[in-house]
Design an enzyme around this catalytic site. Structure first.
Site, PDB file in Angstrom:
ATOM      1  N   HIS A 172     -10.773  22.145  63.036  1.00 42.52           N
ATOM      2  CA  HIS A 172     -11.028  20.822  63.611  1.00 42.52           C
ATOM      3  C   HIS A 172     -10.191  20.668  64.883  1.00 42.52           C
ATOM      4  O   HIS A 172      -8.967  20.621  64.826  1.00 42.52           O
ATOM      5  CB  HIS A 172     -10.651  19.714  62.621  1.00 42.52           C
ATOM      6  CG  HIS A 172     -11.628  19.556  61.497  1.00 42.52           C
ATOM      7  ND1 HIS A 172     -12.559  18.544  61.469  1.00 42.52           N
ATOM      8  CD2 HIS A 172     -11.829  20.286  60.387  1.00 42.52           C
ATOM      9  CE1 HIS A 172     -13.284  18.651  60.371  1.00 42.52           C
ATOM     10  NE2 HIS A 172     -12.867  19.697  59.690  1.00 42.52           N
ATOM     11  N   ASN A 214     -21.052  28.042  51.436  1.00 47.17           N
ATOM     12  CA  ASN A 214     -20.713  28.793  50.208  1.00 47.17           C
ATOM     13  C   ASN A 214     -21.512  28.185  49.061  1.00 47.17           C
ATOM     14  O   ASN A 214     -21.982  27.055  49.163  1.00 47.17           O
ATOM     15  CB  ASN A 214     -19.200  28.655  49.916  1.00 47.17           C
ATOM     16  CG  ASN A 214     -18.776  27.197  49.850  1.00 47.17           C
ATOM     17  OD1 ASN A 214     -18.582  26.543  50.891  1.00 47.17           O
ATOM     18  ND2 ASN A 214     -18.652  26.673  48.662  1.00 47.17           N
ATOM     19  N   SER A 240     -16.130  20.950  59.890  1.00 48.27           N
ATOM     20  CA  SER A 240     -15.416  22.231  59.891  1.00 48.27           C
ATOM     21  C   SER A 240     -16.247  23.345  60.512  1.00 48.27           C
ATOM     22  O   SER A 240     -17.360  23.619  60.056  1.00 48.27           O
ATOM     23  CB  SER A 240     -15.113  22.681  58.452  1.00 48.27           C
ATOM     24  OG  SER A 240     -14.039  21.987  57.938  1.00 48.27           O
ATOM     25  N   MET A 261     -16.252  17.140  51.336  1.00 48.02           N
ATOM     26  CA  MET A 261     -15.082  16.237  51.334  1.00 48.02           C
ATOM     27  C   MET A 261     -15.078  15.274  52.519  1.00 48.02           C
ATOM     28  O   MET A 261     -14.022  14.825  52.947  1.00 48.02           O
ATOM     29  CB  MET A 261     -13.793  17.066  51.370  1.00 48.02           C
ATOM     30  CG  MET A 261     -13.674  18.089  50.271  1.00 48.02           C
ATOM     31  SD  MET A 261     -12.193  19.082  50.502  1.00 48.02           S
ATOM     32  CE  MET A 261     -12.532  20.459  49.399  1.00 48.02           C
ATOM     33  N   SER A 262     -16.247  14.988  53.058  1.00 51.45           N
ATOM     34  CA  SER A 262     -16.277  14.126  54.253  1.00 51.45           C
ATOM     35  C   SER A 262     -17.569  13.325  54.294  1.00 51.45           C
ATOM     36  O   SER A 262     -18.212  13.124  53.268  1.00 51.45           O
ATOM     37  CB  SER A 262     -16.158  14.996  55.510  1.00 51.45           C
ATOM     38  OG  SER A 262     -17.325  15.785  55.658  1.00 51.45           O
ATOM     39  N   HIS A 272     -11.055  28.255  52.354  1.00 54.90           N
ATOM     40  CA  HIS A 272     -11.338  27.651  53.661  1.00 54.90           C
ATOM     41  C   HIS A 272     -11.708  28.746  54.667  1.00 54.90           C
ATOM     42  O   HIS A 272     -12.491  28.514  55.581  1.00 54.90           O
ATOM     43  CB  HIS A 272     -10.102  26.864  54.126  1.00 54.90           C
ATOM     44  CG  HIS A 272     -10.345  25.999  55.319  1.00 54.90           C
ATOM     45  ND1 HIS A 272     -11.277  24.975  55.327  1.00 54.90           N
ATOM     46  CD2 HIS A 272      -9.785  25.993  56.565  1.00 54.90           C
ATOM     47  CE1 HIS A 272     -11.274  24.386  56.528  1.00 54.90           C
ATOM     48  NE2 HIS A 272     -10.387  24.986  57.287  1.00 54.90           N
ATOM     49  N   TYR A 296      -8.201  13.251  52.511  1.00 60.43           N
ATOM     50  CA  TYR A 296      -7.223  14.167  51.898  1.00 60.43           C
ATOM     51  C   TYR A 296      -6.042  14.485  52.814  1.00 60.43           C
ATOM     52  O   TYR A 296      -5.032  15.020  52.354  1.00 60.43           O
ATOM     53  CB  TYR A 296      -7.894  15.467  51.406  1.00 60.43           C
ATOM     54  CG  TYR A 296      -8.504  16.345  52.462  1.00 60.43           C
ATOM     55  CD1 TYR A 296      -7.724  17.063  53.369  1.00 60.43           C
ATOM     56  CD2 TYR A 296      -9.874  16.500  52.545  1.00 60.43           C
ATOM     57  CE1 TYR A 296      -8.280  17.868  54.329  1.00 60.43           C
ATOM     58  CE2 TYR A 296     -10.453  17.317  53.507  1.00 60.43           C
ATOM     59  CZ  TYR A 296      -9.646  17.995  54.396  1.00 60.43           C
ATOM     60  OH  TYR A 296     -10.210  18.799  55.356  1.00 60.43           O
ATOM     61  N   GLU A 297      -6.167  14.158  54.089  1.00 63.99           N
ATOM     62  CA  GLU A 297      -5.022  14.351  54.989  1.00 63.99           C
ATOM     63  C   GLU A 297      -3.973  13.261  54.795  1.00 63.99           C
ATOM     64  O   GLU A 297      -2.904  13.313  55.398  1.00 63.99           O
ATOM     65  CB  GLU A 297      -5.494  14.369  56.448  1.00 63.99           C
ATOM     66  CG  GLU A 297      -6.337  15.580  56.783  1.00 63.99           C
ATOM     67  CD  GLU A 297      -6.888  15.526  58.196  1.00 63.99           C
ATOM     68  OE1 GLU A 297      -6.205  16.002  59.122  1.00 63.99           O
ATOM     69  OE2 GLU A 297      -8.007  15.004  58.374  1.00 63.99           O
ATOM     70  N   ALA A 315     -19.482  20.931  56.734  1.00 65.37           N
ATOM     71  CA  ALA A 315     -19.669  22.151  55.966  1.00 65.37           C
ATOM     72  C   ALA A 315     -19.671  21.724  54.497  1.00 65.37           C
ATOM     73  O   ALA A 315     -18.929  20.817  54.119  1.00 65.37           O
ATOM     74  CB  ALA A 315     -18.525  23.116  56.230  1.00 65.37           C
ATOM     75  N   HIS A 359      -9.865  13.049  57.584  1.00 63.20           N
ATOM     76  CA  HIS A 359     -10.249  13.107  56.165  1.00 63.20           C
ATOM     77  C   HIS A 359      -9.284  12.279  55.325  1.00 63.20           C
ATOM     78  O   HIS A 359      -8.097  12.200  55.631  1.00 63.20           O
ATOM     79  CB  HIS A 359     -10.195  14.553  55.639  1.00 63.20           C
ATOM     80  CG  HIS A 359     -11.013  15.526  56.411  1.00 63.20           C
ATOM     81  ND1 HIS A 359     -10.546  16.155  57.541  1.00 63.20           N
ATOM     82  CD2 HIS A 359     -12.273  15.992  56.211  1.00 63.20           C
ATOM     83  CE1 HIS A 359     -11.486  16.964  58.006  1.00 63.20           C
ATOM     84  NE2 HIS A 359     -12.536  16.882  57.229  1.00 63.20           N
TER      85      HIS A 359
END
Ligand code: HPA
Length: 276
Positions: free
Chosen positions: A64, A238, A33, A214-215, A250, A88-89, A116, A86
């Protein structure tokens, strides 16, 4: 997704890419990201939108780009994923990690994975870079689940030193030379797409996590299965949930990535220059 098909899918994607690029790439890079600006550094770039590559998925995530770029940095032949797939997609893990299998099929032996991430360790403030020393995959459905793809690696693959020590040394040497702070840390995978709860972050902190994201872990496990060398770099965008003053978004992730991308680009460019 029928398992019997996956080798065909990998080979179709590899054959397509081979037909579009001039020479065999040496290093694959997956950009996370907001880390797309590295793509601007690529010389002689040949850009292939994912939509054109058999079995590659269009990116659904802001930040992306969804394109594969072949070209060079410092004379090294690269194949760069500007945007990744991902879990989650809604993609099965076979698809999330299909590009890594394709890289292996193209003869690529080295992978740089970037992302990220939310900082858990105190020193990992927004804008800093973390060199991934190891990961926690507890929340990650294994990308090696199902029939083993013997063409790539064995059923039970060792995961010790998954992030190659020699490449980590090289990255530290480059960071020292550039005066860029590069902290080692353990990356903890969460499935997302929701951010973690503060309780989840406290729990994984106790288990040794230094950053959350998440990746990366599915790709690293798959690359390891293929016998590739792996370097992982997180841009901390963050403080992880419950550790900062504000709620996570995001947009904040993208904004911090934009502010800090210069160091990231400089470091990765220098690492690639020094690659051996
Ligand atoms: N958690 C998970 N993924 C992330 C985060 C986070 O705090 N920041 C950027 N990606």
């Amino acid at each position: 997704m029928p398992d019997t098909n996956i080798m065909t899918m990998i080979d179709e994607a590899a054959a397509f890419i081979r037909g579009r690029i001039e020479s065999a790439p040496e290093i694959a890079v997956i950009l996370g990201s907001g880390l797309g600006p590295l793509a601007k550094e690529i010389e002689g770039a040949c850009v292939i939108p994912y939509g054109e590559i058999p079995h590659f998925k269009a990116s659904t995530v802001a930040g992306h780009a969804g394109e594969l770029i072949a070209g060079t940095i410092g004379g090294r032949r690269l194949l760069v994923m500007n945007g990744r797939f991902h879990f989650y997609e809604g993609h099965p893990m076979e698809i999330v990690t299909l590009p890594v299998r394709v890289f292996a099929r193209l003869g690529i032996k080295d992978l740089i994975v970037t992302n990220a991430a939310g900082g858990i360790k105190d020193s990992l403030k927004p804008g800093t870079l973390m060199l991934i020393s190891d990961h926690l995959s507890f929340m990650c459905p294994s990308p090696l689940n199902g029939p083993n793809l013997d063409e790539f690696g064995p059923r039970f693959k060792d995961m010790t030193d998954i992030y190659t020590p020699a490449l980590r040394e090289l990255a530290h040497a480059a960071a020292d030379r550039l005066g860029i702070a590069l902290d080692d840390g353990v990356y903890c995978y969460f499935r997302g797409p929701q951010y973690e709860t503060p309780a989840e972050i406290r729990a994984v902190k106790l288990l040794g996590a230094d950053a959350a994201g998440m990746s990366t872990v599915p790709e690293a496990i798959t690359a390891r299965h293929c016998g590739m060398r792996i370097l992982g770099i997180s841009l901390i965008t963050n403080k992880a949930a419950g550790l900062g003053a504000s709620q996570l978004s995001h947009e904040e992730v993208g904004e911090t990535a934009r502010q800090s991308e210069q160091n990231f680009v400089k470091l990765v460019r220098n690492i690639i220059n020094d690659w051996n």
